[in-house]
Design an enzyme around this catalytic site. Structure first.
Site, PDB file in Angstrom:
ATOM      1  N   TYR A  72     106.289  59.585  39.556  1.00 55.38           N
ATOM      2  CA  TYR A  72     104.940  60.046  39.192  1.00 55.38           C
ATOM      3  C   TYR A  72     104.744  60.076  37.675  1.00 55.38           C
ATOM      4  CZ  TYR A  72     103.542  60.819  43.960  1.00 55.38           C
ATOM      5  OH  TYR A  72     103.198  60.587  45.260  1.00 55.38           O
ATOM      6  N   ASN A 107      91.568  57.995  45.286  1.00 54.88           N
ATOM      7  CA  ASN A 107      92.418  57.749  44.124  1.00 54.88           C
ATOM      8  C   ASN A 107      92.878  59.063  43.502  1.00 54.88           C
ATOM      9  OD1 ASN A 107      91.809  55.095  44.637  1.00 54.88           O
ATOM     10  ND2 ASN A 107      90.176  54.992  43.114  1.00 54.88           N
ATOM     11  N   VAL A 108      94.045  59.019  42.904  1.00 49.32           N
ATOM     12  CA  VAL A 108      94.619  60.219  42.279  1.00 49.32           C
ATOM     13  C   VAL A 108      94.631  60.077  40.755  1.00 49.32           C
ATOM     14  CG1 VAL A 108      96.030  60.735  44.302  1.00 49.32           C
ATOM     15  CG2 VAL A 108      96.990  59.286  42.492  1.00 49.32           C
ATOM     16  N   HIS A 124      92.832  63.027  47.900  1.00 48.91           N
ATOM     17  CA  HIS A 124      94.296  62.966  47.834  1.00 48.91           C
ATOM     18  C   HIS A 124      94.873  63.607  46.586  1.00 48.91           C
ATOM     19  CE1 HIS A 124      93.900  59.226  50.630  1.00 48.91           C
ATOM     20  NE2 HIS A 124      93.799  60.353  51.299  1.00 48.91           N
ATOM     21  N   SER A 195      91.491  49.394  51.353  1.00 53.62           N
ATOM     22  CA  SER A 195      91.941  48.546  52.479  1.00 53.62           C
ATOM     23  C   SER A 195      91.640  49.234  53.795  1.00 53.62           C
ATOM     24  CB  SER A 195      93.449  48.289  52.363  1.00 53.62           C
ATOM     25  OG  SER A 195      94.138  49.539  52.324  1.00 53.62           O
ATOM     26  N   ASN A 219      84.448  44.530  48.370  1.00 49.98           N
ATOM     27  CA  ASN A 219      85.875  44.239  48.295  1.00 49.98           C
ATOM     28  C   ASN A 219      86.026  42.731  48.069  1.00 49.98           C
ATOM     29  OD1 ASN A 219      88.680  43.767  49.072  1.00 49.98           O
ATOM     30  ND2 ASN A 219      88.637  45.807  50.008  1.00 49.98           N
TER      31      ASN A 219
HETATM   32  C1  BV8 Z   1      97.206  63.481  57.385  1.00 53.24           C
HETATM   33  C2  BV8 Z   1      98.397  60.255  47.198  1.00 53.24           C
HETATM   34  C3  BV8 Z   1      97.216  65.169  59.015  1.00 53.24           C
HETATM   35  C4  BV8 Z   1      99.857  60.026  46.906  1.00 53.24           C
HETATM   36  C5  BV8 Z   1      97.899  58.961  49.221  1.00 53.24           C
HETATM   37  C6  BV8 Z   1     102.759  60.013  60.829  1.00 53.24           C
HETATM   38  C7  BV8 Z   1     102.968  61.277  60.325  1.00 53.24           C
HETATM   39  C8  BV8 Z   1     102.003  61.914  59.586  1.00 53.24           C
HETATM   40  C9  BV8 Z   1     100.802  61.277  59.330  1.00 53.24           C
HETATM   41  C10 BV8 Z   1     100.628  60.019  59.815  1.00 53.24           C
HETATM   42  C11 BV8 Z   1     101.564  59.382  60.574  1.00 53.24           C
HETATM   43  N1  BV8 Z   1     101.074  58.158  60.929  1.00 53.24           N
HETATM   44  C12 BV8 Z   1      99.850  58.011  60.389  1.00 53.24           C
HETATM   45  C13 BV8 Z   1      99.560  59.128  59.727  1.00 53.24           C
HETATM   46  C14 BV8 Z   1      98.391  59.403  59.011  1.00 53.24           C
HETATM   47  C15 BV8 Z   1      98.667  59.010  57.559  1.00 53.24           C
HETATM   48  C16 BV8 Z   1      98.241  57.563  57.401  1.00 53.24           C
HETATM   49  O1  BV8 Z   1      97.064  57.309  57.301  1.00 53.24           O
HETATM   50  N2  BV8 Z   1      99.199  56.647  57.371  1.00 53.24           N
HETATM   51  C17 BV8 Z   1      98.806  55.247  57.256  1.00 53.24           C
HETATM   52  C18 BV8 Z   1      99.735  54.527  56.316  1.00 53.24           C
HETATM   53  C19 BV8 Z   1      98.777  54.655  58.653  1.00 53.24           C
HETATM   54  N3  BV8 Z   1      97.849  59.875  56.778  1.00 53.24           N
HETATM   55  C20 BV8 Z   1      98.363  60.997  56.277  1.00 53.24           C
HETATM   56  O2  BV8 Z   1      99.513  61.324  56.352  1.00 53.24           O
HETATM   57  C21 BV8 Z   1      97.339  61.889  55.602  1.00 53.24           C
HETATM   58  N4  BV8 Z   1      97.470  63.215  56.115  1.00 53.24           N
HETATM   59  O3  BV8 Z   1      96.901  62.647  58.185  1.00 53.24           O
HETATM   60  O4  BV8 Z   1      97.352  64.822  57.662  1.00 53.24           O
HETATM   61  C22 BV8 Z   1      98.569  65.019  59.626  1.00 53.24           C
HETATM   62  C23 BV8 Z   1      99.619  65.742  59.113  1.00 53.24           C
HETATM   63  C24 BV8 Z   1     100.849  65.668  59.754  1.00 53.24           C
HETATM   64  C25 BV8 Z   1     101.016  64.831  60.866  1.00 53.24           C
HETATM   65  C26 BV8 Z   1      99.947  64.061  61.349  1.00 53.24           C
HETATM   66  C27 BV8 Z   1      98.717  64.146  60.719  1.00 53.24           C
HETATM   67  C28 BV8 Z   1      97.584  61.907  54.111  1.00 53.24           C
HETATM   68  C29 BV8 Z   1      97.233  60.556  53.533  1.00 53.24           C
HETATM   69  C30 BV8 Z   1      97.251  60.643  51.999  1.00 53.24           C
HETATM   70  C31 BV8 Z   1      98.409  59.852  51.447  1.00 53.24           C
HETATM   71  N5  BV8 Z   1      98.385  59.893  49.986  1.00 53.24           N
HETATM   72  N6  BV8 Z   1      97.852  59.089  47.880  1.00 53.24           N
HETATM   73  C32 BV8 Z   1     100.066  58.976  45.866  1.00 53.24           C
HETATM   74  O5  BV8 Z   1      99.131  58.278  45.470  1.00 53.24           O
HETATM   75  O6  BV8 Z   1     101.238  58.877  45.422  1.00 53.24           O
HETATM   76  S1  BV8 Z   1      97.237  57.583  49.920  1.00 53.24           S
HETATM   77  C33 BV8 Z   1      97.502  56.299  48.831  1.00 53.24           C
HETATM   78  O7  BV8 Z   1      97.383  55.113  49.559  1.00 53.24           O
HETATM   79  C34 BV8 Z   1      96.437  56.197  47.780  1.00 53.24           C
HETATM   80  O8  BV8 Z   1      95.966  57.395  47.296  1.00 53.24           O
HETATM   81  C35 BV8 Z   1      95.343  55.449  48.459  1.00 53.24           C
HETATM   82  O9  BV8 Z   1      94.414  56.347  48.986  1.00 53.24           O
HETATM   83  C36 BV8 Z   1      96.056  54.793  49.585  1.00 53.24           C
HETATM   84  C37 BV8 Z   1      95.960  53.317  49.397  1.00 53.24           C
HETATM   85  O10 BV8 Z   1      94.738  52.976  49.956  1.00 53.24           O
HETATM   86  P1  BV8 Z   1      93.661  52.164  49.128  1.00 53.24           P
HETATM   87  O11 BV8 Z   1      93.035  53.077  48.165  1.00 53.24           O
HETATM   88  O12 BV8 Z   1      92.812  51.515  50.139  1.00 53.24           O
HETATM   89  O13 BV8 Z   1      94.473  51.094  48.281  1.00 53.24           O
HETATM   90  P2  BV8 Z   1      95.135  49.739  48.789  1.00 53.24           P
HETATM   91  O14 BV8 Z   1      96.069  49.312  47.705  1.00 53.24           O
HETATM   92  O15 BV8 Z   1      95.658  49.911  50.190  1.00 53.24           O
HETATM   93  O16 BV8 Z   1      93.892  48.735  48.882  1.00 53.24           O
HETATM   94  C38 BV8 Z   1      93.219  48.359  47.699  1.00 53.24           C
HETATM   95  C39 BV8 Z   1      92.002  47.594  48.145  1.00 53.24           C
HETATM   96  O17 BV8 Z   1      91.229  47.265  46.986  1.00 53.24           O
HETATM   97  C40 BV8 Z   1      92.319  46.278  48.840  1.00 53.24           C
HETATM   98  O18 BV8 Z   1      91.486  46.156  49.994  1.00 53.24           O
HETATM   99  C41 BV8 Z   1      91.939  45.227  47.800  1.00 53.24           C
HETATM  100  O19 BV8 Z   1      91.430  44.067  48.419  1.00 53.24           O
HETATM  101  C42 BV8 Z   1      90.853  45.917  47.050  1.00 53.24           C
HETATM  102  N7  BV8 Z   1      90.686  45.485  45.655  1.00 53.24           N
HETATM  103  C43 BV8 Z   1      91.612  44.955  44.816  1.00 53.24           C
HETATM  104  N8  BV8 Z   1      91.039  44.727  43.607  1.00 53.24           N
HETATM  105  C44 BV8 Z   1      89.749  45.153  43.697  1.00 53.24           C
HETATM  106  C45 BV8 Z   1      89.520  45.631  44.999  1.00 53.24           C
HETATM  107  N9  BV8 Z   1      88.334  46.113  45.396  1.00 53.24           N
HETATM  108  C46 BV8 Z   1      87.335  46.129  44.492  1.00 53.24           C
HETATM  109  N10 BV8 Z   1      87.479  45.680  43.225  1.00 53.24           N
HETATM  110  C47 BV8 Z   1      88.661  45.188  42.799  1.00 53.24           C
HETATM  111  N11 BV8 Z   1      88.795  44.756  41.536  1.00 53.24           N
END
Ligand code: BV8
Length: 253
Positions: A72, A107-108, A124, A195, A219
């Site tokens: 971090y 975003n963070v 987040h 995404s 996107n």
């Molecule tokens: C929750 C902070 C209830 C940290 C982040 C098993 C156990 C527990 C939970 C789960 C589980 N299975 C699934 C879950 C739910 C889980 C989840 O969603 N998992 C996913 C992977 C399936 N969620 C959680 O755990 C959440 N809590 O559900 O609590 C619970 C509790 C216990 C048990 C069950 C349920 C918490 C989720 C928060 C995680 N923390 N961030 C840190 O940053 O270090 S999330 C982290 O990833 C980021 O903050 C961000 O939000 C995320 C990434 O997503 P995006 O922002 O979409 O970014 P990405 O890179 O993926 O995509 C970028 C996009 O931009 C692309 O589409 C690209 O094409 C586009 N792009 C690129 N360039 C540009 C552009 N667009 C526009 N302009 C450009 N120039």
């Protein structure tokens, strides 16, 4: 800069100009043009060997607090060297021009606030805030120990961690409730630079669509046109958002 290759539907410009309440969900893509790599692209150098999804968990922190703390610290330095981009600035203009505007971010990095956005819902957390591992109280100052663990809270001695939501942790209740309310009450919803994988944030556009609210996805990737997507503008936020704002409010500075 290559010529913009996206099209902004004229009826969307009218919808935006006449909207009473616009809600926006942003993801890491909105900071990409500031040079802040997206969540998965960020892993370079020493960090390339680690899966961010595995590092951003309480289990990883308990297993190796110093490693997670250093990850971090490295990301915070990346973020704080970056500057807001024209997409962030366009969202500030939208907030100023619209009767009601709710900016919800996954975003963070705090970039929306640095660009001048006043009301930002951080689903987040924020990498620039630090809290106690044991009770979550925010800590502003501490002594760097450089030891094998993380710095400690000067008052309680608790290990310190970033004030972000890790996978498996629940989102801040008030922030999530405000985001859900905005998705259900707004008359135009944008999903920008995400995404759409991480829950529960990824469900917000669907909540808007269930209310028959127009949903706009911005996107550069060709994302699947789901039933929830009324408009898809295939372009970057740093290019599309300024063009959209200019079309809706030509007098905008
Ligand atoms: C929750 C902070 C209830 C940290 C982040 C098993 C156990 C527990 C939970 C789960 C589980 N299975 C699934 C879950 C739910 C889980 C989840 O969603 N998992 C996913 C992977 C399936 N969620 C959680 O755990 C959440 N809590 O559900 O609590 C619970 C509790 C216990 C048990 C069950 C349920 C918490 C989720 C928060 C995680 N923390 N961030 C840190 O940053 O270090 S999330 C982290 O990833 C980021 O903050 C961000 O939000 C995320 C990434 O997503 P995006 O922002 O979409 O970014 P990405 O890179 O993926 O995509 C970028 C996009 O931009 C692309 O589409 C690209 O094409 C586009 N792009 C690129 N360039 C540009 C552009 N667009 C526009 N302009 C450009 N120039």
């Amino acid at each position: 800069m290559t010529a913009a290759s996206f099209v902004i539907p004229p009826e969307l410009v009218t919808l935006l100009r006449e909207a009473q309440h616009v809600a926006i969900l942003t993801g890491a893509g909105t900071s990409a043009e500031s040079g802040v790599p997206t969540f998965r692209e960020a892993q370079t150098g020493l960090w390339a060997q680690y899966d961010p999804q595995q590092l951003a968990t309480p289990e990883a922190f308990q297993r190796n607090p110093r490693l997670v703390w250093e990850w971090y610290t490295w990301r915070r330095e990346l973020v704080n060297k970056a500057q807001p981009n024209p997409g962030h600035v366009a969202l500030v203009t939208m907030e100023q021009r619209l009767p009601l505007f709710t900016l919800i971010t996954q975003n963070v990095d705090g970039m929306h606030q640095r660009a001048g956005s006043q009301r930002v819902i951080e689903l987040h957390g924020n990498i620039n805030r630090t809290k106690r591992w044991n009770d979550g109280a925010i800590v502003e100052h501490w002594h760097e120990t450089g030891a094998s663990s993380t710095p400690r809270c000067p008052e309680t001695g608790s290990m310190l961690r970033p004030d972000v939501v890790w996978f498996g942790e629940t989102l801040p209740e008030a922030a999530l409730a405000a985001a859900i309310e905005a998705a259900q009450m707004c008359d135009l919803f944008f999903s920008i630079g995400t995404s759409g994988v991480v829950q529960p944030a990824a469900s917000l556009p669907m909540m808007a669509q269930r209310q028959e609210t127009p949903v706009v996805v911005i996107n550069p990737d060709v994302l699947p046109l789901t039933s929830a997507t009324l408009y898809r503008i295939q372009g970057t936020s740093g290019q599309v958002l300024p063009a959209l704002v200019q079309a809706a409010w030509p007098d905008a500075v």
